[in-house]
Design an enzyme around this catalytic site. Structure first.
Site: not given
Length: 385
Positions: A303, A181-182, A207, A300
């Site tokens: 997930d 993600s991030t 993401h 973050m």
């Protein structure tokens, strides 16, 4: 009271500035401290208002967002979330901004159905919160932010679905599943560029909004020795190829005989995301089991943490990126806390470990764990009979 994350919005459209202000202000943990129609006015407001996070358009008068971002990162690093429209050219420019130090990409809010607006609000606010926790040069680490209740992978693929132990060993072809993600866009570039052209087939969830994943896949394809593409429904998972989950679609690994392939689905946000790492990892646990290698990277929230545990229980070998090299140490940390991680490695060592794990007949600890899991399942089936 917990200090609110202070946000500065930079966009030449008054309508977009107002919409973003409304969306961000709706989150009790976020506060809009100012808006600016261009980077020159924004520079003055940064000195006065000291924002924690900036949302930044890429096409603006007097100075474009990329130029401003480069100057900001070299002089006064602040976490930046790129706010871009859903266009092909805009997608390429927004991805270039990630190379200049932006933390994440969000799409500009637009009018639409109530469900779309709510999902847009969730994505925007989550991206801003994640950016506030990102590790940048000279930036102070932020405290973790609590994540509201959310759907699990059960809404897409119930965990009660089980493959037989015989089906789990029909093929020895390894499959690598990756979630990020991030900070993951640049981490994935590092990972894929370090893999050989004959690396095991990979399925990746990053993401990212829809329409940006196709540009992201093309970028990675041009940089790495692997063939990288945005996944289409029914694509085979084969050696030398990495499939990127399309934005706004869940991706699942399936198998027909010895062939692994992917399917795409809609459905609710899972762990506040679509695509969701948990959905991919659960499907890999069910259809690849001990032939899978799972990798969870910077991001973050949590997930992928549940899915990583399920992969581990199915006999897969699992890897988590370490804290030192993660932009946000959320997802890997949550996976570790749930006990689903076999190896914790710096980003630069993950590719080598994937190759090692897939070259081995099967890691001994993973094989033992898989055998114990199958024995317990058989015992349970015997009791039911």
């Amino acid at each position: 009271m917990k200090k609110k994350v202070r946000v500065l919005i930079i966009d030449d459209s008054a309508v977009v500035r107002a919409a973003l202000s409304d969306v961000i202000s709706s989150d009790p943990g976020l506060e809009v401290v100012g808006t600016a129609p261009d980077p020159l006015i924004a520079a003055q407001k940064i000195q006065r208002q000291a924002p924690d996070v900036i949302t930044l358009d890429v096409e603006m008068p007097r100075m474009d967002g990329i130029t401003f971002l480069g100057r900001l990162m070299s002089q006064h690093p602040i976490p930046v979330v790129i706010c871009s429209s859903l266009t092909g050219e805009g997608s390429e420019t927004a991805l270039r901004a990630l190379e200049y130090g932006a933390v994440d990409i969000i799409t500009k809010p637009r009018l639409g159905a109530k469900e779309y607006l709510e999902e847009s609000r969730i994505r925007i606010c989550d991206a801003v919160r994640a950016a506030s926790a990102a590790k940048l040069q000279r930036a102070q680490p932020s405290a973790p932010v609590a994540v509201p209740p959310k759907h699990t992978a059960d809404v897409i693929m119930p965990r009660t679905l089980r493959r037989s132990s015989r089906a789990m060993v029909e093929t020895t072809e390894r499959v690598v599943v990756v979630g990020a993600s991030t900070g993951g866009t640049e981490a994935l570039r590092t990972l894929l560029c370090a893999l050989p052209p004959d690396a095991p087939g990979m399925v990746i969830v990053q993401h990212m909004p829809e329409h940006f994943t196709s540009a992201f896949a093309r970028r990675l394809d041009s940089l790495s020795a692997l063939s990288v593409k945005e996944a289409a429904d029914g694509d085979s998972v084969i050696r030398g190829r990495a499939l990127i989950a399309p934005g706004n679609r869940h991706i699942l690994l399936k198998r027909s005989g010895s062939r692994h392939y992917v399917t795409l689905r809609g459905g609710p946000l899972v762990c506040r995301h679509r695509p969701s790492v948990d959905v991919l990892f659960r499907s890999a646990a069910l259809y690849a089991g001990g032939n899978a290698v799972g990798v969870i990277m910077t991001g973050m929230g949590d997930d992928g943490a549940r899915g990583m545990k399920e992969l581990s229980e199915a006999g897969a070998f699992t890897i988590a990126q370490d804290e030192a090299t993660s932009v946000v140490y959320g997802m890997p940390h949550e996976a570790m806390k749930r006990g689903g991680v076999d190896a914790v490695l710096p980003l630069g060592s993950i590719a080598q470990e994937i190759v090692r794990a897939c070259a081995a007949e099967e890691p001994e600890d993973a094989r033992d764990r898989r055998n114990r899991h199958i024995s317990r399942r058989k015992a349970g089936e015997g009791m039911q009979r």
